[in-house]
Design a protein around this motif. Structure first.
Motif, PDB file in Angstrom:
ATOM      1  N   VAL A   1     -77.254 -19.989  37.499  1.00 26.51           N
ATOM      2  CA  VAL A   1     -77.609 -19.790  39.070  1.00 26.51           C
ATOM      3  C   VAL A   1     -78.310 -21.065  39.339  1.00 26.51           C
ATOM      4  CG1 VAL A   1     -79.301 -19.715  40.889  1.00 26.51           C
ATOM      5  CG2 VAL A   1     -78.214 -17.763  39.393  1.00 26.51           C
ATOM      6  N   ARG A   2     -77.540 -22.078  40.498  1.00 24.48           N
ATOM      7  CA  ARG A   2     -77.709 -23.811  41.103  1.00 24.48           C
ATOM      8  C   ARG A   2     -78.203 -23.740  42.494  1.00 24.48           C
ATOM      9  NH1 ARG A   2     -72.578 -26.925  39.842  1.00 24.48           N
ATOM     10  NH2 ARG A   2     -73.712 -28.484  41.159  1.00 24.48           N
ATOM     11  N   ALA A   3     -79.302 -24.732  42.009  1.00 27.56           N
ATOM     12  CA  ALA A   3     -79.313 -25.093  43.138  1.00 27.56           C
ATOM     13  C   ALA A   3     -80.745 -23.878  44.305  1.00 27.56           C
ATOM     14  CB  ALA A   3     -78.589 -25.430  44.882  1.00 27.56           C
ATOM     15  N   ASP A   4     -81.204 -23.125  43.364  1.00 28.00           N
ATOM     16  CA  ASP A   4     -82.350 -22.446  44.212  1.00 28.00           C
ATOM     17  C   ASP A   4     -83.294 -22.373  42.608  1.00 28.00           C
ATOM     18  OD1 ASP A   4     -84.155 -20.155  44.722  1.00 28.00           O
ATOM     19  OD2 ASP A   4     -82.361 -19.030  45.726  1.00 28.00           O
ATOM     20  N   PRO A   5     -84.315 -23.138  42.879  1.00 31.57           N
ATOM     21  CA  PRO A   5     -85.106 -23.623  40.995  1.00 31.57           C
ATOM     22  C   PRO A   5     -85.791 -21.887  41.282  1.00 31.57           C
ATOM     23  CG  PRO A   5     -85.455 -25.136  43.087  1.00 31.57           C
ATOM     24  CD  PRO A   5     -83.875 -24.190  43.195  1.00 31.57           C
ATOM     25  N   PRO A   6     -86.363 -21.245  42.257  1.00 29.90           N
ATOM     26  CA  PRO A   6     -87.237 -20.120  41.778  1.00 29.90           C
ATOM     27  C   PRO A   6     -86.149 -19.055  41.329  1.00 29.90           C
ATOM     28  CG  PRO A   6     -88.200 -20.572  43.807  1.00 29.90           C
ATOM     29  CD  PRO A   6     -86.499 -21.359  43.543  1.00 29.90           C
ATOM     30  N   ALA A   7     -84.722 -18.483  42.242  1.00 29.70           N
ATOM     31  CA  ALA A   7     -83.883 -17.964  41.262  1.00 29.70           C
ATOM     32  C   ALA A   7     -83.545 -18.379  40.204  1.00 29.70           C
ATOM     33  CB  ALA A   7     -83.144 -17.916  42.125  1.00 29.70           C
ATOM     34  N   VAL A   8     -83.636 -19.752  39.615  1.00 25.07           N
ATOM     35  CA  VAL A   8     -83.139 -20.696  38.623  1.00 25.07           C
ATOM     36  C   VAL A   8     -84.303 -19.766  37.420  1.00 25.07           C
ATOM     37  CG1 VAL A   8     -83.181 -21.986  36.933  1.00 25.07           C
ATOM     38  CG2 VAL A   8     -81.614 -21.765  38.970  1.00 25.07           C
ATOM     39  N   GLU A   9     -85.212 -20.148  37.437  1.00 25.02           N
ATOM     40  CA  GLU A   9     -86.361 -19.219  36.843  1.00 25.02           C
ATOM     41  C   GLU A   9     -86.009 -17.937  36.414  1.00 25.02           C
ATOM     42  OE1 GLU A   9     -88.169 -21.284  35.005  1.00 25.02           O
ATOM     43  OE2 GLU A   9     -86.953 -22.721  34.994  1.00 25.02           O
TER      44      GLU A   9
ATOM     45  N   GLN B   1     -83.854 -16.398  36.948  1.00 23.55           N
ATOM     46  CA  GLN B   1     -82.107 -15.514  35.992  1.00 23.55           C
ATOM     47  C   GLN B   1     -83.343 -16.196  34.032  1.00 23.55           C
ATOM     48  OE1 GLN B   1     -78.884 -18.100  35.786  1.00 23.55           O
ATOM     49  NE2 GLN B   1     -78.006 -16.378  35.701  1.00 23.55           N
ATOM     50  N   ARG B   2     -83.458 -17.290  34.615  1.00 22.59           N
ATOM     51  CA  ARG B   2     -83.849 -18.419  32.990  1.00 22.59           C
ATOM     52  C   ARG B   2     -84.859 -17.108  32.453  1.00 22.59           C
ATOM     53  NH1 ARG B   2     -85.900 -23.821  32.753  1.00 22.59           N
ATOM     54  NH2 ARG B   2     -83.853 -24.299  33.785  1.00 22.59           N
ATOM     55  N   ALA B   3     -85.323 -16.300  32.526  1.00 24.21           N
ATOM     56  CA  ALA B   3     -87.089 -15.573  32.487  1.00 24.21           C
ATOM     57  C   ALA B   3     -86.031 -13.800  31.674  1.00 24.21           C
ATOM     58  CB  ALA B   3     -87.368 -14.797  33.174  1.00 24.21           C
ATOM     59  N   TYR B   4     -84.424 -13.690  32.843  1.00 20.29           N
ATOM     60  CA  TYR B   4     -84.247 -12.639  32.545  1.00 20.29           C
ATOM     61  C   TYR B   4     -83.465 -13.059  30.744  1.00 20.29           C
ATOM     62  CZ  TYR B   4     -81.126  -8.250  32.799  1.00 20.29           C
ATOM     63  OH  TYR B   4     -80.501  -6.671  32.069  1.00 20.29           O
TER      64      TYR B   4
ATOM     65  N   GLY C   1     -91.828 -15.473  18.354  1.00 21.62           N
ATOM     66  CA  GLY C   1     -93.058 -16.500  17.821  1.00 21.62           C
ATOM     67  C   GLY C   1     -94.066 -15.720  18.731  1.00 21.62           C
ATOM     68  N   ASP C   2     -94.685 -16.912  19.275  1.00 27.20           N
ATOM     69  CA  ASP C   2     -95.629 -16.393  20.648  1.00 27.20           C
ATOM     70  C   ASP C   2     -94.650 -16.289  21.755  1.00 27.20           C
ATOM     71  OD1 ASP C   2     -97.209 -16.358  18.324  1.00 27.20           O
ATOM     72  OD2 ASP C   2     -97.896 -17.723  18.832  1.00 27.20           O
ATOM     73  N   ALA C   3     -93.996 -16.152  21.916  1.00 21.61           N
ATOM     74  CA  ALA C   3     -92.766 -16.124  23.264  1.00 21.61           C
ATOM     75  C   ALA C   3     -93.253 -14.890  24.089  1.00 21.61           C
ATOM     76  CB  ALA C   3     -91.503 -16.275  23.047  1.00 21.61           C
ATOM     77  N   VAL C   4     -92.909 -15.102  25.642  1.00 20.66           N
ATOM     78  CA  VAL C   4     -93.192 -13.843  25.706  1.00 20.66           C
ATOM     79  C   VAL C   4     -92.459 -14.100  27.119  1.00 20.66           C
ATOM     80  CG1 VAL C   4     -94.896 -12.454  25.256  1.00 20.66           C
ATOM     81  CG2 VAL C   4     -95.378 -14.894  26.864  1.00 20.66           C
ATOM     82  N   TYR C   5     -91.813 -12.988  27.977  1.00 17.33           N
ATOM     83  CA  TYR C   5     -91.067 -13.387  28.908  1.00 17.33           C
ATOM     84  C   TYR C   5     -91.300 -11.749  29.846  1.00 17.33           C
ATOM     85  CZ  TYR C   5     -89.044 -15.363  25.395  1.00 17.33           C
ATOM     86  OH  TYR C   5     -88.415 -16.211  24.185  1.00 17.33           O
ATOM     87  N   HIS C   6     -91.898 -12.339  31.234  1.00 16.96           N
ATOM     88  CA  HIS C   6     -92.700 -11.559  32.236  1.00 16.96           C
ATOM     89  C   HIS C   6     -91.814 -11.465  33.212  1.00 16.96           C
ATOM     90  CE1 HIS C   6     -96.793 -12.600  30.748  1.00 16.96           C
ATOM     91  NE2 HIS C   6     -96.528 -13.409  30.312  1.00 16.96           N
ATOM     92  N   ARG C   7     -91.614 -10.017  33.663  1.00 15.68           N
ATOM     93  CA  ARG C   7     -91.165  -9.677  34.978  1.00 15.68           C
ATOM     94  C   ARG C   7     -91.236 -10.622  35.907  1.00 15.68           C
ATOM     95  NH1 ARG C   7     -88.725  -3.957  36.565  1.00 15.68           N
ATOM     96  NH2 ARG C   7     -89.009  -4.206  38.905  1.00 15.68           N
ATOM     97  N   PRO C   8     -90.490 -11.066  36.630  1.00 15.96           N
ATOM     98  CA  PRO C   8     -90.455 -11.716  38.146  1.00 15.96           C
ATOM     99  C   PRO C   8     -91.414 -11.152  39.167  1.00 15.96           C
ATOM    100  CG  PRO C   8     -88.387 -12.198  37.467  1.00 15.96           C
ATOM    101  CD  PRO C   8     -88.834 -10.876  36.834  1.00 15.96           C
ATOM    102  N   PRO C   9     -92.294 -11.561  39.697  1.00 15.74           N
ATOM    103  CA  PRO C   9     -92.745 -10.949  40.518  1.00 15.74           C
ATOM    104  C   PRO C   9     -91.424 -10.574  41.500  1.00 15.74           C
ATOM    105  CG  PRO C   9     -94.101 -12.404  39.969  1.00 15.74           C
ATOM    106  CD  PRO C   9     -92.876 -13.185  38.692  1.00 15.74           C
ATOM    107  N   HIS C  10     -91.265 -11.070  41.720  1.00 18.66           N
ATOM    108  CA  HIS C  10     -89.934 -11.625  43.054  1.00 18.66           C
ATOM    109  C   HIS C  10     -89.228  -9.961  42.769  1.00 18.66           C
ATOM    110  CE1 HIS C  10     -87.603 -12.630  46.295  1.00 18.66           C
ATOM    111  NE2 HIS C  10     -86.745 -12.198  45.972  1.00 18.66           N
ATOM    112  N   TRP C  11     -88.982  -9.023  41.514  1.00 18.75           N
ATOM    113  CA  TRP C  11     -88.385  -8.190  40.937  1.00 18.75           C
ATOM    114  C   TRP C  11     -89.130  -7.068  40.889  1.00 18.75           C
ATOM    115  CZ3 TRP C  11     -85.093 -10.082  36.526  1.00 18.75           C
ATOM    116  CH2 TRP C  11     -83.686 -10.831  37.145  1.00 18.75           C
ATOM    117  N   ASN C  12     -90.332  -6.713  42.158  1.00 21.26           N
ATOM    118  CA  ASN C  12     -91.233  -5.455  42.081  1.00 21.26           C
ATOM    119  C   ASN C  12     -91.287  -4.978  43.401  1.00 21.26           C
ATOM    120  OD1 ASN C  12     -92.683  -5.965  39.097  1.00 21.26           O
ATOM    121  ND2 ASN C  12     -93.537  -7.575  40.509  1.00 21.26           N
TER     122      ASN C  12
END
Length: 214
Positions: free
Chosen positions: A62-70, A72-75, A203-214
């Motif tokens: 995704v481009r030009a939308d920082p919240p959407a970028v984050e 997508q990165r988590a997913y 390792g210790d990495a964790v990825y959270h479901r984006p609150p926007h997707w609730n």
């Protein structure tokens, strides 16, 4: 390799058209089911005598939308952590012009994703990595890749089973005709294939479901 006998296990490769699936999921339930574990869903789609060999997810960043970028990165990180191969395309900038008023604006068109999906399917068949191709898409442009798989089978005397799996609310007559079988993804399988809210990585990495997707 030929057709698999009843005593043999057929290896299944799953190839997911990311944006096609994304818009199908949004039409099904808005953002609620976007946190989808593709490996879990693929395993649920297997028939008796089949084994999941690989799951590949094709998308563009995704481009030009920082919240959407984050989001997508988590997913994408969660997908990788659970065994999905992620293949990235790109957006190509285009200058568009209104025929009536002459106004111009920049837009972005997804590039290379279809080519990457087609290449991966054909390569896996040619290299005898899979016996069943499961294509999650409703893009009939991919029929060309299916035809190439038929050519490989004809040359070798083999039979690769090609199954079109349509995202929710989507279909494609071309893929229906060129595939050995087809079916839509139902809401029930989408709901039971969701990631937990927190996905553990290396390792210790964790990825959270984006609150926007609730």
């Amino acid at each position: 390799m030929g057709d698999k006998s009843n005593s043999e296990t057929a290896r299944v490769g799953v190839y997911v058209d990311g944006f096609n699936l994304y818009y199908g999921l949004k039409s099904l339930s808005g953002r609620r089911d976007l946190w989808l574990d593709l490996v879990k869903m693929a395993q649920d789609l297997l028939r008796s005598g089949q084994r999941l060999e690989r799951v590949m997810y094709f998308t563009t960043l995704v481009r030009a939308d920082p919240p959407a970028v984050e989001r997508q990165r988590a997913y994408l990180a969660a997908l990788k952590a659970h065994g999905t191969d992620v293949v990235l395309g790109r957006f190509q900038e285009q200058l568009r012009k209104c025929r009536k008023c002459g106004a111009t604006w920049r837009s972005y068109e997804e590039k290379k994703t279809d080519v990457a999906i087609a290449s991966a399917m054909v390569a896996d068949v040619a290299l005898k990595q899979v016996d069943v191709v499961m294509l999650v898409s409703a893009d009939s442009d991919l029929c060309g890749a299916v035809e190439k798989i038929r050519e490989i089978d004809g040359f070798r005397g083999t039979k690769t089973r090609v199954v079109a799996v349509f995202p929710p609310g989507k279909s494609a007559d071309g893929l229906r005709r060129c595939s050995d079988a087809w079916f839509p993804i139902g809401g029930a399988i989408v709901r039971r294939s969701q990631f937990p809210d927190v996905v553990s990585g290396l390792g210790d990495a964790v990825y959270h479901r984006p609150p926007h997707w609730n």
